[in-house]
Design a protein around this motif. Sequence first.
Motif, PDB file in Angstrom:
ATOM      1  N   ALA A  68      -0.469  18.588   3.315  1.00 20.99           N
ATOM      2  CA  ALA A  68       0.662  17.673   3.129  1.00 20.99           C
ATOM      3  C   ALA A  68       0.161  16.244   3.316  1.00 20.99           C
ATOM      4  CB  ALA A  68       1.778  17.978   4.117  1.00 20.99           C
ATOM      5  N   SER A  69       0.945  15.289   2.818  1.00 23.67           N
ATOM      6  CA  SER A  69       0.609  13.880   2.992  1.00 23.67           C
ATOM      7  C   SER A  69       1.885  13.091   3.245  1.00 23.67           C
ATOM      8  CB  SER A  69      -0.105  13.316   1.755  1.00 23.67           C
ATOM      9  OG  SER A  69      -1.361  13.920   1.569  1.00 23.67           O
ATOM     10  N   VAL A  70       1.784  12.116   4.133  1.00 27.02           N
ATOM     11  CA  VAL A  70       2.908  11.221   4.420  1.00 27.02           C
ATOM     12  C   VAL A  70       2.688   9.963   3.581  1.00 27.02           C
ATOM     13  CG1 VAL A  70       4.260  10.083   6.206  1.00 27.02           C
ATOM     14  CG2 VAL A  70       2.922  12.134   6.772  1.00 27.02           C
ATOM     15  N   ILE A  71       3.606   9.728   2.632  1.00 28.17           N
ATOM     16  CA  ILE A  71       3.360   8.706   1.610  1.00 28.17           C
ATOM     17  C   ILE A  71       4.464   7.649   1.612  1.00 28.17           C
ATOM     18  CG2 ILE A  71       2.924   8.322  -0.846  1.00 28.17           C
ATOM     19  CD1 ILE A  71       2.115  11.253  -1.087  1.00 28.17           C
ATOM     20  N   ASN A  72       4.046   6.385   1.514  1.00 28.78           N
ATOM     21  CA  ASN A  72       5.000   5.283   1.390  1.00 28.78           C
ATOM     22  C   ASN A  72       5.761   5.393   0.081  1.00 28.78           C
ATOM     23  OD1 ASN A  72       2.567   4.257   3.075  1.00 28.78           O
ATOM     24  ND2 ASN A  72       4.225   2.855   3.587  1.00 28.78           N
ATOM     25  N   ALA A  73       7.006   4.924   0.096  1.00 27.29           N
ATOM     26  CA  ALA A  73       7.893   5.085  -1.056  1.00 27.29           C
ATOM     27  C   ALA A  73       7.323   4.477  -2.334  1.00 27.29           C
ATOM     28  CB  ALA A  73       9.262   4.466  -0.747  1.00 27.29           C
ATOM     29  N   GLY A  74       6.756   3.278  -2.237  1.00 28.79           N
ATOM     30  CA  GLY A  74       6.248   2.618  -3.438  1.00 28.79           C
ATOM     31  C   GLY A  74       5.179   3.426  -4.147  1.00 28.79           C
ATOM     32  N   PHE A  75       4.188   3.901  -3.398  1.00 29.00           N
ATOM     33  CA  PHE A  75       3.107   4.681  -4.000  1.00 29.00           C
ATOM     34  C   PHE A  75       3.594   6.072  -4.415  1.00 29.00           C
ATOM     35  CE2 PHE A  75       0.455   1.659  -1.474  1.00 29.00           C
ATOM     36  CZ  PHE A  75      -0.157   1.051  -2.555  1.00 29.00           C
ATOM     37  N   ALA A  76       4.570   6.597  -3.696  1.00 30.21           N
ATOM     38  CA  ALA A  76       5.138   7.902  -4.078  1.00 30.21           C
ATOM     39  C   ALA A  76       5.827   7.800  -5.435  1.00 30.21           C
ATOM     40  CB  ALA A  76       6.124   8.384  -3.016  1.00 30.21           C
ATOM     41  N   ILE A  77       6.641   6.749  -5.598  1.00 24.20           N
ATOM     42  CA  ILE A  77       7.354   6.566  -6.867  1.00 24.20           C
ATOM     43  C   ILE A  77       6.376   6.351  -8.013  1.00 24.20           C
ATOM     44  CG2 ILE A  77       8.910   4.988  -8.102  1.00 24.20           C
ATOM     45  CD1 ILE A  77      10.385   4.640  -5.390  1.00 24.20           C
ATOM     46  N   GLU A  82      -6.338   5.344   2.948  1.00 23.46           N
ATOM     47  CA  GLU A  82      -5.662   4.162   2.418  1.00 23.46           C
ATOM     48  C   GLU A  82      -4.390   4.615   1.709  1.00 23.46           C
ATOM     49  OE1 GLU A  82      -6.520   0.467  -0.666  1.00 23.46           O
ATOM     50  OE2 GLU A  82      -8.195   1.630   0.141  1.00 23.46           O
ATOM     51  N   ALA A  83      -3.311   3.859   1.917  1.00 25.08           N
ATOM     52  CA  ALA A  83      -1.993   4.267   1.415  1.00 25.08           C
ATOM     53  C   ALA A  83      -2.002   4.601  -0.072  1.00 25.08           C
ATOM     54  CB  ALA A  83      -0.974   3.174   1.707  1.00 25.08           C
ATOM     55  N   ALA A  84      -2.736   3.820  -0.859  1.00 21.86           N
ATOM     56  CA  ALA A  84      -2.755   4.037  -2.306  1.00 21.86           C
ATOM     57  C   ALA A  84      -3.402   5.358  -2.689  1.00 21.86           C
ATOM     58  CB  ALA A  84      -3.483   2.875  -2.997  1.00 21.86           C
ATOM     59  N   GLN A  85      -4.229   5.914  -1.798  1.00 23.49           N
ATOM     60  CA  GLN A  85      -4.935   7.166  -2.091  1.00 23.49           C
ATOM     61  C   GLN A  85      -4.130   8.409  -1.714  1.00 23.49           C
ATOM     62  OE1 GLN A  85      -7.801   6.846  -3.729  1.00 23.49           O
ATOM     63  NE2 GLN A  85      -7.558   4.630  -3.541  1.00 23.49           N
ATOM     64  N   LEU A  86      -3.056   8.228  -0.989  1.00 24.10           N
ATOM     65  CA  LEU A  86      -2.326   9.385  -0.456  1.00 24.10           C
ATOM     66  C   LEU A  86      -1.745  10.317  -1.520  1.00 24.10           C
ATOM     67  CD1 LEU A  86      -0.675   7.622   2.588  1.00 24.10           C
ATOM     68  CD2 LEU A  86      -2.357   9.473   2.678  1.00 24.10           C
ATOM     69  N   PRO A  87      -1.149   9.799  -2.608  1.00 26.21           N
ATOM     70  CA  PRO A  87      -0.652  10.746  -3.624  1.00 26.21           C
ATOM     71  C   PRO A  87      -1.735  11.661  -4.173  1.00 26.21           C
ATOM     72  CG  PRO A  87       0.304   8.587  -3.975  1.00 26.21           C
ATOM     73  CD  PRO A  87      -0.765   8.419  -2.928  1.00 26.21           C
ATOM     74  N   ARG A  88      -2.946  11.113  -4.373  1.00 31.06           N
ATOM     75  CA  ARG A  88      -4.044  11.930  -4.897  1.00 31.06           C
ATOM     76  C   ARG A  88      -4.545  12.938  -3.862  1.00 31.06           C
ATOM     77  NH1 ARG A  88      -5.338   7.041  -7.680  1.00 31.06           N
ATOM     78  NH2 ARG A  88      -6.726   6.311  -6.047  1.00 31.06           N
ATOM     79  N   SER A  89      -4.304  12.638  -2.586  1.00 32.56           N
ATOM     80  CA  SER A  89      -4.798  13.523  -1.534  1.00 32.56           C
ATOM     81  C   SER A  89      -4.039  14.840  -1.482  1.00 32.56           C
ATOM     82  CB  SER A  89      -4.701  12.835  -0.164  1.00 32.56           C
ATOM     83  OG  SER A  89      -3.355  12.799   0.292  1.00 32.56           O
ATOM     84  N   LEU A  90      -2.896  14.922  -2.166  1.00 34.34           N
ATOM     85  CA  LEU A  90      -2.089  16.147  -2.141  1.00 34.34           C
ATOM     86  C   LEU A  90      -2.840  17.354  -2.691  1.00 34.34           C
ATOM     87  CD1 LEU A  90       1.374  14.701  -3.226  1.00 34.34           C
ATOM     88  CD2 LEU A  90       0.777  15.645  -0.983  1.00 34.34           C
ATOM     89  N   GLU A  91      -3.826  17.109  -3.515  1.00 38.79           N
ATOM     90  CA  GLU A  91      -4.613  18.218  -4.070  1.00 38.79           C
ATOM     91  C   GLU A  91      -5.545  18.824  -3.026  1.00 38.79           C
ATOM     92  OE1 GLU A  91      -3.936  19.378  -6.995  1.00 38.79           O
ATOM     93  OE2 GLU A  91      -2.483  17.778  -7.315  1.00 38.79           O
ATOM     94  N   ASP A  92      -5.875  18.024  -2.008  1.00 36.19           N
ATOM     95  CA  ASP A  92      -6.879  18.472  -1.042  1.00 36.19           C
ATOM     96  C   ASP A  92      -6.339  18.689   0.363  1.00 36.19           C
ATOM     97  OD1 ASP A  92      -9.007  18.199  -2.994  1.00 36.19           O
ATOM     98  OD2 ASP A  92      -8.785  16.037  -2.734  1.00 36.19           O
ATOM     99  N   PRO A 146       2.319  -1.791  -6.316  1.00 37.59           N
ATOM    100  CA  PRO A 146       2.863  -0.943  -7.385  1.00 37.59           C
ATOM    101  C   PRO A 146       4.023  -0.071  -6.922  1.00 37.59           C
ATOM    102  CG  PRO A 146       0.456  -0.801  -7.295  1.00 37.59           C
ATOM    103  CD  PRO A 146       0.898  -1.497  -6.049  1.00 37.59           C
ATOM    104  N   GLY A 147       4.795   0.390  -7.891  1.00 38.79           N
ATOM    105  CA  GLY A 147       5.867   1.334  -7.602  1.00 38.79           C
ATOM    106  C   GLY A 147       7.245   0.742  -7.754  1.00 38.79           C
TER     107      GLY A 147
END
Length: 275
Positions: free
Chosen positions: A202-211, A189-199, A45-46
């Motif tokens: 900071a999170s290091v996120i791949n461009a596709g999942f970030a977008i 898991e890379a796909a979970q990183l955007p959601r981890s920002l709440e907890d 995705p992304g």
Amino acid sequence: MKFSWQWFKKSALLGAAVLVLGGALAGCGSDSSAVKNEITVGITPGSTEQIMEYVVEKAKKEGLTVHVKTFSDYITPDQAVATGDIDVNLYQHKPFMDAFNAKNGTSLVSIGTTYLAPLAVYSHKYKSLNEIPDGGTIAIPNDPTNGSRALILLEKQGLITLDPKKDPLKAVPQDIVENPKHIQIIELEAAQLPRSLEDTDASVINAGFAISAGLNSKRDGIAVEGDTSPYVNIVATRAKDKDNPTYKKFVSIFQSDDVRDFINKEFEGVIIPVW
């Protein structure tokens, strides 16, 4: 005319032979003239979804039907190519593919480059890495190659120091030799990183999942990976199919000026075409 049984058998055998030869020739003719004008491409995705929408339409105009299959993780697309469930995939860089081959005994190869999708550090709590407190938490991808990319990025930002005796492209959290702010590294898991920002801090996120999560590295990233060529994304397929003319046609369509212009316009430097 007097009936001859021997003559009848010879005639029948000759007729059968002619039919078999004719069928074989017809089969050879159909095989040589048959051209596969479709391909199934695996993506994640992304940003790649948006790019592929454009590529699908462009390919259609050039006589190639592109079927797109979207996967939610980074392992299944390579498995699907290896088993022949899909023809090629378009989501990974070569170090990731090499690691997959080494672990699974597969022989996937690159048949073309696509774009560079830089990693970035995001935070919902802080506007710079310097603000992250002592003992703060930073999440990184849990797959080996992207995890290493994240650690290299954090080292370049001065948060940690990696063991200089180890290959940085294979770095793991255990290779951290200096960590003055006692940062806690959490692998997800890379796909979970955007959601981890709440907890996390900071999170290091791949461009596709970030977008996909509505994040933009130029606007929202508090640190962005540099133009590191080992991490250019590729089109991957099986080694035995590296010269497949249909697959080559797809790569040629993707690596066109039209697609480059589309990426530059839509992503404004967040995704960088590399061909």
